[in-house]
Design an enzyme around this catalytic site. Structure first.
Site, PDB file in Angstrom:
ATOM      1  CG  ASN A 148      -0.136  -0.069   2.590  1.00  0.00           C
ATOM      2  OD1 ASN A 148       0.620   0.741   2.811  1.00  0.00           O
ATOM      3  ND2 ASN A 148      -0.321  -1.149   3.198  1.00  0.00           N
TER       4      ASN A 148
ATOM      5  CG  ASP B 214      -7.268  -5.441   5.946  1.00  0.00           C
ATOM      6  OD1 ASP B 214      -6.637  -5.398   7.139  1.00  0.00           O
ATOM      7  OD2 ASP B 214      -7.815  -4.368   5.533  1.00  0.00           O
TER       8      ASP B 214
ATOM      9  CE  LYS C 225       9.458 -11.782 -13.764  1.00  0.00           C
ATOM     10  NZ  LYS C 225      10.219 -11.487 -15.195  1.00  0.00           N
TER      11      LYS C 225
ATOM     12  N   PRO D  47      -3.881 -12.133   9.654  1.00  0.00           N
ATOM     13  CG  PRO D  47      -1.920 -12.368  11.171  1.00  0.00           C
ATOM     14  CD  PRO D  47      -2.537 -12.440   9.797  1.00  0.00           C
TER      15      PRO D  47
ATOM     16  CE  LYS E 203     -11.318   0.786  10.357  1.00  0.00           C
ATOM     17  NZ  LYS E 203     -10.514   1.507   9.558  1.00  0.00           N
TER      18      LYS E 203
ATOM     19  CE  LYS F 167      -8.812  -2.770  13.685  1.00  0.00           C
ATOM     20  NZ  LYS F 167      -7.814  -3.186  12.967  1.00  0.00           N
TER      21      LYS F 167
END
Ligand code: CTP
Length: 399
Positions: free
Chosen positions: A208, A277, A287, A303, A335, A339
């Site tokens: 990301n 995620d 490759k 996880p 969240k 969490k």
């Protein structure tokens, strides 16, 4: 910023590294400090007072007596500053300090000052290793002065060893620490930062846009405030902050293992990493070749590190970060609850000046008991200061 409005005295003594003090002065001025330079006679053989005057906008002080010197300058200068940095500090200067000698403007200022002093030695490596110099270093440290270790490398004299002036970045960070409140002294803080890489094959991975800047800023500022910091970092080009232990990981599962190993001994976890995620369900050993026009990749969920770790929490303060593109507050609060966190730092990431890879961030800190602290657009270091203020308030008293 660590130096905004601060008055710093740079003492320059006579070594070839004196030219590097010019860069230090420039960086401090650009960081918002007012800088006064005091040079020994020998320093003026290497670099001129005019160089420092041009960089700081203030005349460099060079002598106790004679034209241009002010009466009682040797007392006033060392008292009106917030901190003194000696760069470079020669063996001779440290020897005089250790023996309590004041035979020129700089050494007299040092005798008359009660302000924090940072000593940045630079000299030939044999000189640094000389027992007389080492004894003086021990004496100065015993008196509570901060003496940086010179860096290793090739010296101006051609020798290779310890003797180089520490990097300007290292000096700035040590000085910032000297000027910061030590409200996190000795607290063990675990920070995660950066993206994760989830391999598809030996050359390709899913990742990301996180650069790690916010997490690195948290680690740096926590260290500056006296904490013992362990930084678990996904792949990032950023240098490890001065004085911080960095553990490098690539994947979310490696990050989980590292966090689980370090969490029990930590007093706070700041989970700033942008953890992937999902990971590819199977990683190709070789490759992957270009084949049919469409390719389907199967992904398996990673996880949730924060959730797993928060479930193990005893007295630790656990802080999450929520990167959102809409419904910022509601999504972040969800969240926080799901969490089991103490705090969540929510940021809107679909803005050019906030979130990924930029130096600024606009966040809202959300906590239990209705804490809602929207902050303006700030530098990532300033955001780190605000987050750590909240963490410091939640930490139980030190054992
Ligand atoms: N996080 C984590 N483990 C994951 C994913 C996220 O520990 N596998 C942590 C992040 O480090 C961050 C917080 O959870 O502190 C929120 O991350 P974010 O990606 O915004 O939330 P997700 O729970 O992944 O939710 P979503 O992507 O659906 O918004």
């Amino acid at each position: 910023m660590a130096f905004t409005g601060k008055r710093i005295l740079i003492g320059v003594s006579g070594g070839i590294a004196a030219y590097k003090a010019a860069e230090l002065a420039r960086r401090l001025v650009s960081g918002g400090a007012r800088v006064k330079v005091v040079m020994t006679r020998a320093a003026q053989e290497f670099v001129t007072p005019l160089t420092f005057q041009a960089l700081t906008g203030e005349k460099a002080a060079t002598a106790m007596f004679g034209p241009g010197s002010e009466p009682l300058e040797h007392i006033a200068l060392g008292q009106e500053v917030d901190a003194i940095v000696l760069a470079p500090a020669t063996a001779n200067l440290m020897g005089k300090m250790a023996a309590g000698i004041g035979d020129d403007l700089l050494t007299t200022i040092l005798l008359a000052s009660t302000k924090p002093i940072l000593i940045c030695p630079a000299m030939n490596c044999e000189m640094w290793a000389n027992p007389a110099v080492q004894d003086n270093v021990v004496k100065l440290r015993d008196r509570g002065l901060e003496v940086l270790h010179p860096e290793a490398g090739e010296l101006a004299c051609g020798a290779i060893g310890y003797g180089r002036l520490p990097e300007v970045e290292t000096i700035l960070e040590a000085l910032a620490q000297l000027l910061s409140p030590q409200d996190l002294a000795g607290r063990r803080i675990l920070v995660t930062a950066g993206p994760t890489h989830e391999d598809l094959d030996p050359v390709r991975f899913l990742t990301n846009r996180s650069s790690g800047k916010q997490g690195y800023a948290l680690a740096k500022v926590a260290r500056r405030r006296g904490a013992e910091v362990c930084l678990i970092s996904g792949p990032s080009h950023l240098p490890a902050p001065h004085g911080v232990e960095r553990l490098e990981v690539r994947t979310a599962r490696e990050m989980l293992d590292a966090v689980l190993a370090r969490f029990p001994e930590s007093e706070a976890l700041l989970m700033a990493a942008a953890v992937g995620d999902y990971h590819p369900t199977s990683r190709s050993e070789h490759k992957m070749k270009r084949g049919s026009p469409e390719l389907t990749v199967h992904l398996t969920q990673n996880p949730d590190i924060l959730k797993e770790v928060a479930a193990l929490k005893k007295k630790q303060v656990v802080v999450g970060f929520a990167a959102e593109t809409r419904d910022l507050e509601a999504a972040a609060r969800k969240k926080l609850e799901d969490k089991g966190l103490d705090l969540i730092v929510a940021n809107q990431v679909n803005r050019p000046d906030s979130g990924f890879a930029v130096d600024t961030n606009e966040v809202t800190i959300i906590g239990r008991k209705n804490l809602l602290l929207p902050l303006p657009l700030l530098s990532k270091e300033e955001v780190a200061e605000k987050v750590l203020d909240q963490v410091a308030a939640l930490l139980p008293p030190p054992r």
